[in-house]
Structure formats: structure tokens, C-alpha cells
Motif scaffolding. Structure first.
Motif, short mmCIF file in Angstrom:
data_model
loop_
_atom_site.label_atom_id
_atom_site.label_comp_id
_atom_site.label_asym_id
_atom_site.label_seq_id
_atom_site.Cartn_x
_atom_site.Cartn_y
_atom_site.Cartn_z
N GLY A 1 -3.31 71.24 37.97
CA GLY A 1 -2.79 72.03 39.08
C GLY A 1 -3.85 72.85 39.79
N GLU A 2 -5.06 72.89 39.21
CA GLU A 2 -6.15 73.68 39.78
C GLU A 2 -7.01 72.83 40.71
OE1 GLU A 2 -7.74 77.00 39.14
OE2 GLU A 2 -5.57 77.30 38.96
N GLU B 1 -0.23 59.09 39.31
CA GLU B 1 1.08 58.77 38.71
C GLU B 1 2.17 59.59 39.39
OE1 GLU B 1 1.38 60.21 34.73
OE2 GLU B 1 3.19 59.07 34.27
N SER B 2 1.89 60.87 39.64
CA SER B 2 2.82 61.72 40.39
C SER B 2 2.04 62.92 40.92
CB SER B 2 3.99 62.17 39.51
OG SER B 2 3.53 62.99 38.46
N GLY B 3 2.65 63.57 41.92
CA GLY B 3 2.01 64.73 42.52
C GLY B 3 1.42 64.40 43.88
N SER B 4 0.91 65.43 44.54
CA SER B 4 0.32 65.23 45.87
C SER B 4 -0.74 66.29 46.10
CB SER B 4 1.41 65.32 46.95
OG SER B 4 1.99 66.61 46.94
N GLY B 5 -1.49 66.11 47.17
CA GLY B 5 -2.55 67.06 47.49
C GLY B 5 -3.55 66.44 48.43
N VAL B 6 -4.75 66.99 48.40
CA VAL B 6 -5.81 66.58 49.31
C VAL B 6 -7.09 66.35 48.50
CG1 VAL B 6 -7.26 67.32 51.26
CG2 VAL B 6 -4.83 67.91 51.22
N VAL B 7 -7.84 65.33 48.87
CA VAL B 7 -9.20 65.18 48.36
C VAL B 7 -10.14 65.42 49.53
CG1 VAL B 7 -10.88 63.68 47.23
CG2 VAL B 7 -8.46 63.50 46.62
N GLU B 8 -10.89 66.50 49.45
CA GLU B 8 -11.88 66.80 50.49
C GLU B 8 -13.16 66.05 50.14
OE1 GLU B 8 -10.56 71.31 51.83
OE2 GLU B 8 -12.33 71.03 50.58
N THR B 9 -13.76 65.40 51.12
CA THR B 9 -14.97 64.64 50.87
C THR B 9 -15.96 64.88 52.01
OG1 THR B 9 -14.69 62.57 52.10
CG2 THR B 9 -13.39 62.81 50.08
N VAL B 10 -17.18 64.45 51.78
CA VAL B 10 -18.21 64.59 52.80
C VAL B 10 -17.88 63.74 54.03
CG1 VAL B 10 -19.67 62.74 51.88
CG2 VAL B 10 -20.74 64.67 53.06
N PHE B 11 -16.98 62.75 53.88
CA PHE B 11 -16.54 61.91 55.00
C PHE B 11 -15.34 62.49 55.74
CE2 PHE B 11 -18.62 59.00 52.06
CZ PHE B 11 -19.38 58.20 52.88
N ARG C 1 -13.96 67.01 46.31
CA ARG C 1 -13.21 67.84 45.37
C ARG C 1 -11.72 67.62 45.57
NH1 ARG C 1 -12.68 74.21 46.97
NH2 ARG C 1 -12.24 73.96 49.16
N TRP C 2 -10.97 67.80 44.48
CA TRP C 2 -9.51 67.58 44.48
C TRP C 2 -8.80 68.92 44.65
CZ3 TRP C 2 -6.62 62.99 43.20
CH2 TRP C 2 -7.42 61.85 43.02
N LEU C 3 -7.78 68.92 45.51
CA LEU C 3 -6.97 70.12 45.73
C LEU C 3 -5.50 69.76 45.55
CD1 LEU C 3 -8.85 71.25 48.97
CD2 LEU C 3 -8.99 72.37 46.74
N PRO C 4 -4.98 69.87 44.32
CA PRO C 4 -3.56 69.55 44.11
C PRO C 4 -2.65 70.52 44.85
CG PRO C 4 -4.76 69.65 42.02
CD PRO C 4 -5.67 70.23 43.07
N ASP C 5 -1.55 70.00 45.37
CA ASP C 5 -0.50 70.83 45.95
C ASP C 5 0.57 70.98 44.88
OD1 ASP C 5 1.58 71.98 47.25
OD2 ASP C 5 1.89 70.37 48.71
N THR C 6 0.59 72.14 44.23
CA THR C 6 1.48 72.30 43.09
C THR C 6 2.93 72.51 43.51
OG1 THR C 6 0.88 74.64 43.01
CG2 THR C 6 -0.30 73.15 41.53
N GLY C 7 3.18 72.62 44.83
CA GLY C 7 4.57 72.73 45.29
C GLY C 7 5.39 71.52 44.89
N SER C 8 4.74 70.38 44.71
CA SER C 8 5.44 69.16 44.29
C SER C 8 5.21 68.91 42.79
CB SER C 8 4.97 67.98 45.12
OG SER C 8 3.58 67.78 44.95
N GLY C 9 4.78 69.93 42.05
CA GLY C 9 4.51 69.75 40.62
C GLY C 9 3.05 69.43 40.40
N PRO C 10 2.68 69.22 39.14
CA PRO C 10 1.27 68.93 38.85
C PRO C 10 0.86 67.54 39.35
CG PRO C 10 2.60 68.71 36.87
CD PRO C 10 3.51 69.26 37.92
#
Ligand SMILES: [Fe+2]
Length: 403
Positions: A113-114, A131-141, A161-170
Motif C-alpha cells: 500500500g506504500e 492480481e488486484s488493486g490499482s495505482g500509477v507507475v511513474e517512469t522516466v518516460f 516508482r510504484w504509487l498504489p491507490d489504496t482506495g481500491s485496497g492493496p
């Protein structure tokens, strides 16, 4: 691997002067595979991409492995690896637990979740199945969003870097780390690299960044996983913590064929037949020493005497790893396999469904199952994560005996 993309501002001619509105030169970087002899992208930075101010040891998590010996099939229950609230302090990179690995690939699992640190895998491409969850992966591209069912493919040496959106769970993620590049199977591609009509997916199903991602900051740390030896090495890998004078996310534009992207398993169009179709019809990616396949919900074999579950098979050249994501995996019914399980069926051992599952499948016209399979051509060994969540009785289920 992927088709040509152009995002943001790039000069009309490569390797020529490119300035900002104040007249300052942009810094051009080529990210090229196989020594200037394969796919590449050109990135245009505001800052100097090599401006490090510190380089220190980053001690990698436990990547040790032990052989699958005495040889037997294994059932690993991945959900047991992470305690109920443990995910709240784990991130999708440093929280990974090594489940299985060999000299070509490492398979890890994490519930997180971090936000992850900035990270770069200089060993090979990463293909992380969500497997489940959502978020953003920020990249140099640029940034890419992810959701359940996505493969997030990050080329080797891409800072991200990975930025999970914990609003939808881990974010529950199954990380497939290659020691090579990963791409669609060659047989899906034209001689110029376009996905062909018989391929189960096409370019429209691949989703890369839409726009540049520009961030400000000084002294930004990036964790780099790379090859090496010495007292900190594990399986030929070491870690370094590099500190950059300026933020690495400073690319105003790029173009080329190397970039991160997502592909959702729901966009894989299953190929079916009157009788059982072999696993290569389920293939989605290939890399050096292994392949990735997915078994999706699908209409099943429609010959009047078809046996929809697989025949017993001995993959004489490979170890087979199934990760059971959703639905009810028909061939493993009665074996204790559940959502979040992994089965390892090694080379040198024939495997197949329980006899009761064969009978139960007769007459079925649809399988509601979702599983990701990795077949490796070298034997897999068990990591500390795999060893700590094993169901020790699995090997004996075909014989119907307790051990
Ligand atoms: Fe199999």
C-alpha cells in the motif's frame, strides 16, 4: 519490443541541437538494447542524466534459493506470505518476497500500500502482473496507470516508482523479473515487428505513457538492482543506492520502441478448438529461458467426445509454474489449490488433473478460470517466500494418500 511511439517534444532530426525557450540545450540520451543493435528510444532531459552525487550499498532483500530436491510438485499459498495489515507498510518493489527463481527469472509476490522508492532494474525487463488493486507507475518516460489484470512491463534500466491507490485496497502483485528482455512471441510478429492477425492481442491493447512526466527535486535517491559479486551479492545480483543531483523525471519528450506499457489479461482473446489446445495458444510473452502464458475464461473444447481438462503431460524441457488468479481452475479441482495459490510442476515428472476433475469436466462448455503460467527451461529453485508458504501434502494428492 513495442511499436514506435513519440511523446512530448523532440527535435525534428535526431542527434541535433535541441534547446528550451531560454536557449539552453536539452540533454539527449539513447536507451538502446543489445549494444546499439536492437530497439531503442531517444530521451531529451532538462538536466544531466548522469549527475550523481553519491553511490552507496543497497542491501537487497533475501534472494537465496534452494533446489527442489528431492524432486516433487509443490503447492505454495502466496496469501499466507503477508499478514493482515502488513501491506500498509510495504511497497511493490522492496516488499517483494522471492517465491521461485533460477538464472533466467525470479518470481516474487507482494501485497503493498506504500509508494515505492525510485527504482531501476538493470538486470532485465520486469513484467509485474497485478492480481488486484490499482495505482500509477511513474517512469522516466511518463506515468502509466495500472489496474487488476494488468501486466506492467518495464524495460530494463527504466527509472520508475510504484504509487498504489489504496482506495481500491492493496496492490497484490506477482513480479516476473527476467534476466533478459521480454516481448511478444516472435511467431506473433511480422518480419517488421507488427502483431499479426493470428496473434491473440494487438498494438491497441498495449498502453504506454500519454505525456511526459516532469518533476522537480534535488538529491533524489534511486535504488539500482544490478549484476555483481562480492559480500553483498545474492545469486549474482547486488544493489546500489545512487543519489542524483536533479530529479530523474525530467524528460520533455522521447521517441522510439523501448518504453513501459501495460497489457490487461482481459484483452487476451483466447484461441479455442474442438479438441484440447496446447499451452502455446495461451502464450502472451517470451524471454530468454522462459515463456509467460495466461489461461483466461473461455469456451472450451467442443468435439462431442472432448475432454476439456488437459491430458497428463511431461514437459521434458521445462518447469511449469501456475499462479491461480481468479475463477475456479478446473484441472486442479480437489487438490487444495485456491485463489492466490502457485503450483510448481517440475521437469522430470508427469502431471495432470485429478481423475475426479477429468470426470467433472466432461460436457462443460465454458471454464471460468484465470491463471498466469511461467514455463522455465532451467529448473526452478525455491526462495524464502516459497519455502514459508508451502502446502506439504500437495505432492501426494493424485495418489489420494495423506503424508
Ligand atoms: Fe501443465
Amino acid at each position: 519490443m513495442a511499436h514506435y511511439q513519440r511523446i512530448g517534444d523532440v527535435p525534428p532530426k535526431r542527434h541535433t541541437q535541441f534547446r528550451d525557450v531560454a536557449g539552453a540545450l536539452r540533454y539527449e540520451e539513447l536507451m538502446g538494447e543489445e549494444g546499439f543493435s536492437s530497439d531503442s528510444s531517444l530521451l531529451y532531459h532538462r538536466g544531466v542524466p548522469s549527475s550523481i552525487v553519491a553511490s552507496q550499498v543497497w542491501e537487497l532483500p533475501d534472494l537465496s534459493t534452494v533446489a527442489n530436491h528431492p524432486l516433487r510438485p509443490r503447492h505454495l499459498r502466496l496469501p499466507e506470505l503477508i499478514g493482515d495489515n502488513e501491506w500498509k507498510r510495504l511497497d511493490p518493489v522492496t516488499g517483494r518476497r522471492l517465491v521461485l527463481g533460477n538464472a533466467d527469472v525470479r518470481l516474487s509476490y507482494v501485497v503493498a500500500g506504500e509508494a515505492s522508492p525510485h527504482y531501476r532494474n538493470a538486470v532485465g525487463d520486469e513484467c509485474v502482473f497485478v492480481e488486484s488493486g490499482s495505482g500509477v507507475v511513474e517512469t522516466v518516460f511518463g506515468a502509466i496507470t495500472y489496474c487488476s489484470g494488468d501486466y506492467v512491463v518495464v524495460p530494463r534500466a527504466t527509472t520508475h516508482r510504484w504509487l498504489p491507490d489504496t482506495g481500491s485496497g492493496p496492490t497484490r502483485a506477482y513480479a516476473i523479473e527476467a534476466n533478459s528482455h521480454l516481448a511478444p512471441p516472435k511467431r506473433y510478429l511480422s518480419r517488421f515487428g507488427q502483431l499479426l492477425e493470428h496473434a491473440p492481442y494487438c498494438e491497441r491493447d498495449l498502453h504506454g505513457p500519454d505525456e511526459p512526466l516532469l518533476a522537480d527535486g534535488d538529491d533524489v535517491e534511486v535504488l539500482v538492482k544490478h549484476r555483481g559479486s562480492g559480500p553483498y551479492a545474492q545469486g549474482g545480483l547486488v544493489g546500489t543506492r545512487m543519489t542524483y543531483a536533479t530529479h530523474p523525471f525530467d524528460v520533455v519528450g522521447w521517441d522510439g520502441c523501448v518504453y513501459p506499457y501495460t497489457f490487461n489479461v482481459a484483452d487476451f482473446e483466447p484461441i479455442t478448438g474442438r479438441i484440447h489446445q496446447p499451452p502455446p495458444v495461451h502464450q502472451v510473452f517470451e524471454a530468454s529461458g522462459f515463456v509467460v502464458c495466461n489461461f483466461c475464461p473461455r469456451k472450451v473444447d467442443y468435439h462431442p467426445l472432448a475432454v476439456p481438462v488437459p491430458y497428463f503431460h511431461s514437459n521434458v524441457d521445462s518447469d511449469e509454474v501456475m499462479f491461480y488468479v481468479a475463477g475456479d481452475y478446473e484441472a486442479r479441482k480437489g487438490s487444495g489449490i485456491d485463489q492466490g495459490s502457485i503450483s510448481l510442476h517440475p521437469g522430470g515428472y508427469a502431471h495432470g488433473p485429478l481423475p475426479s476433475a477429468i470426470e467433472a469436466s466432461l460436457g462443460a462448455d465454458y471454464f471460468d478460470e484465470l491463471a498466469v503460467m511461467v514455463d522455465t527451461f532451467r529448473p526452478l529453485e525455491l526462495g524464502e517466500g516459497g519455502l514459508s508458504c508451502e502446502d506439504g501434502g500437495y505432492a501426494w494428492t493424485w495418489a489420494g494418500r495423506e503424508r
